[in-house]
Motif scaffolding. Structure first.
Motif, mmCIF file in Angstrom:
data_model
loop_
_atom_site.group_PDB
_atom_site.id
_atom_site.type_symbol
_atom_site.label_atom_id
_atom_site.label_comp_id
_atom_site.label_asym_id
_atom_site.label_seq_id
_atom_site.Cartn_x
_atom_site.Cartn_y
_atom_site.Cartn_z
ATOM 1 N N VAL A 59 0.758 -1.121 -0.131
ATOM 2 C CA VAL A 59 0.040 -0.057 0.058
ATOM 3 C C VAL A 59 0.811 1.340 0.086
ATOM 4 N N ILE A 60 1.995 1.408 1.061
ATOM 5 C CA ILE A 60 2.589 2.483 0.813
ATOM 6 C C ILE A 60 3.717 2.529 -0.282
ATOM 7 N N THR A 61 4.031 1.609 -0.881
ATOM 8 C CA THR A 61 4.843 1.603 -2.150
ATOM 9 C C THR A 61 4.017 2.198 -3.164
ATOM 10 N N SER A 62 2.554 1.601 -3.340
ATOM 11 C CA SER A 62 1.828 2.059 -4.381
ATOM 12 C C SER A 62 1.540 3.599 -4.247
ATOM 13 N N VAL A 63 1.443 4.260 -2.979
ATOM 14 C CA VAL A 63 1.182 5.747 -2.757
ATOM 15 C C VAL A 63 2.544 6.422 -3.090
ATOM 16 N N ALA A 64 3.689 5.704 -2.792
ATOM 17 C CA ALA A 64 5.047 6.275 -3.313
ATOM 18 C C ALA A 64 5.249 6.352 -4.713
ATOM 19 N N LEU A 65 4.728 5.239 -5.323
ATOM 20 C CA LEU A 65 5.022 5.197 -6.805
ATOM 21 C C LEU A 65 3.969 6.030 -7.485
ATOM 22 N N LEU A 66 2.744 6.386 -6.892
ATOM 23 C CA LEU A 66 1.966 7.415 -7.538
ATOM 24 C C LEU A 66 2.502 8.668 -7.356
ATOM 25 N N CYS A 67 3.257 9.114 -6.204
ATOM 26 C CA CYS A 67 3.787 10.250 -6.138
ATOM 27 C C CYS A 67 5.074 10.488 -7.034
ATOM 28 N N ALA A 68 5.805 9.461 -7.176
ATOM 29 C CA ALA A 68 6.906 9.583 -8.106
ATOM 30 C C ALA A 68 6.393 9.896 -9.589
ATOM 31 N N LEU A 69 5.259 9.041 -9.894
ATOM 32 C CA LEU A 69 4.629 9.034 -11.310
ATOM 33 C C LEU A 69 4.289 10.573 -11.595
ATOM 34 N N ILE A 70 3.652 11.077 -10.394
ATOM 35 C CA ILE A 70 3.229 12.517 -10.598
ATOM 36 C C ILE A 70 4.408 13.381 -10.653
ATOM 37 N N GLY A 71 5.430 13.304 -9.918
ATOM 38 C CA GLY A 71 6.719 14.140 -9.851
ATOM 39 C C GLY A 71 7.444 13.900 -11.218
ATOM 40 N N SER A 72 7.364 12.767 -11.956
ATOM 41 C CA SER A 72 8.133 12.620 -12.970
ATOM 42 C C SER A 72 7.961 13.324 -13.987
ATOM 43 N N PHE A 73 6.607 14.089 -14.226
ATOM 44 C CA PHE A 73 6.144 14.993 -15.011
ATOM 45 C C PHE A 73 6.920 16.170 -14.930
ATOM 46 N N SER A 74 7.100 16.701 -13.639
ATOM 47 C CA SER A 74 7.928 17.921 -13.514
ATOM 48 C C SER A 74 9.454 17.801 -13.560
ATOM 49 N N ARG A 75 9.886 16.629 -13.321
ATOM 50 C CA ARG A 75 11.337 16.276 -13.164
ATOM 51 C C ARG A 75 11.529 15.052 -14.033
ATOM 52 N N PRO A 76 11.603 15.113 -15.230
ATOM 53 C CA PRO A 76 11.803 13.912 -16.164
ATOM 54 C C PRO A 76 13.340 13.098 -15.976
ATOM 55 N N ARG A 77 14.147 13.704 -15.219
ATOM 56 C CA ARG A 77 15.500 13.376 -15.161
ATOM 57 C C ARG A 77 15.451 12.265 -13.923
ATOM 58 N N ARG A 78 14.531 11.852 -13.165
ATOM 59 C CA ARG A 78 14.205 11.003 -12.084
ATOM 60 C C ARG A 78 13.770 9.815 -12.543
ATOM 61 N N LEU A 79 14.088 9.260 -13.695
ATOM 62 C CA LEU A 79 13.418 8.130 -14.240
ATOM 63 C C LEU A 79 14.144 6.945 -13.624
ATOM 64 N N GLY A 80 15.236 6.961 -13.171
ATOM 65 C CA GLY A 80 15.903 5.981 -12.515
ATOM 66 C C GLY A 80 15.303 5.475 -11.352
ATOM 67 N N TYR A 81 14.901 6.512 -10.508
ATOM 68 C CA TYR A 81 14.105 6.432 -9.205
ATOM 69 C C TYR A 81 12.783 5.762 -9.456
ATOM 70 N N LEU A 82 12.308 6.082 -10.314
ATOM 71 C CA LEU A 82 10.715 5.784 -10.886
ATOM 72 C C LEU A 82 10.753 4.136 -11.287
ATOM 73 N N LEU A 83 11.765 3.807 -12.078
ATOM 74 C CA LEU A 83 11.850 2.426 -12.564
ATOM 75 C C LEU A 83 12.439 1.496 -11.263
ATOM 76 N N MET A 84 13.154 2.138 -10.448
ATOM 77 C CA MET A 84 13.535 1.178 -9.227
ATOM 78 C C MET A 84 12.447 1.214 -8.336
ATOM 79 N N LEU A 85 11.261 1.926 -8.349
ATOM 80 C CA LEU A 85 10.355 1.804 -7.406
ATOM 81 C C LEU A 85 9.062 0.920 -8.117
ATOM 82 N N VAL A 86 9.079 1.208 -9.439
ATOM 83 C CA VAL A 86 8.163 0.164 -10.192
ATOM 84 C C VAL A 86 8.755 -1.346 -9.956
#
Length: 138
Positions: A59-86
């Motif tokens: 549940v917590i990882t899903s919320v963090a993943l949603l936050c990271a996905l929303i944050g990736s629109f403003s900061r596209p350089r954070r793709l490595g973090y988003l992929l590691m969270l996925v």
């Protein structure tokens, strides 16, 4: 010699995202410790604890993943973090499915999967918090 503090926060994640991300690693680590306790004692309640901790971690990882996905629109350089969270979420989901089996049938696979997911959660948390620099001293 003079030092100047330059305050830049262009890479910082949102405080809610940081609070949620801070809960990912302890829950997966708790599931790992519960799996280890079950492996050592074969007391079935430890397998139940691990399964419930995995549910909370997912549940917590899903919320963090949603936050990271929303944050990736403003900061596209954070793709490595988003992929590691996925990757952490997918491995955690497989681990939760494995824990849904009978308690006697989950070992030793549950312990191995919990170690893998905990390492992935550690890496994802480290990548997520590595951007929290309030300023740079020059």
């Amino acid at each position: 010699m003079m030092s100047t503090v330059v305050t830049t926060r262009s890479w910082a994640i949102h405080p809610f995202h940081a609070a949620v991300l801070g809960g990912v690693l302890p829950l997966f680590l708790g599931a790992l410790l519960a799996d280890y306790a079950y492996w050592r004692t074969y007391e079935i309640q430890w397998a139940n604890f691990a399964a419930w901790l995995l549910v909370g971690a997912m549940v917590i990882t899903s919320v963090a993943l949603l936050c990271a996905l929303i944050g990736s629109f403003s900061r596209p350089r954070r793709l490595g973090y988003l992929l590691m969270l996925v990757l952490t979420w997918v491995a955690g989901f497989i681990n939760a499915l494995h824990h849904a089996r009978d308690a006697w049938a989950i070992m030793p696979g549950a312990l191995v999967l919990s170690v893998l997911v905990t390492v992935l959660a550690l890496l994802a948390t480290w990548l997520g918090f590595s951007s929290l620099r309030a300023g740079v001293v020059r």
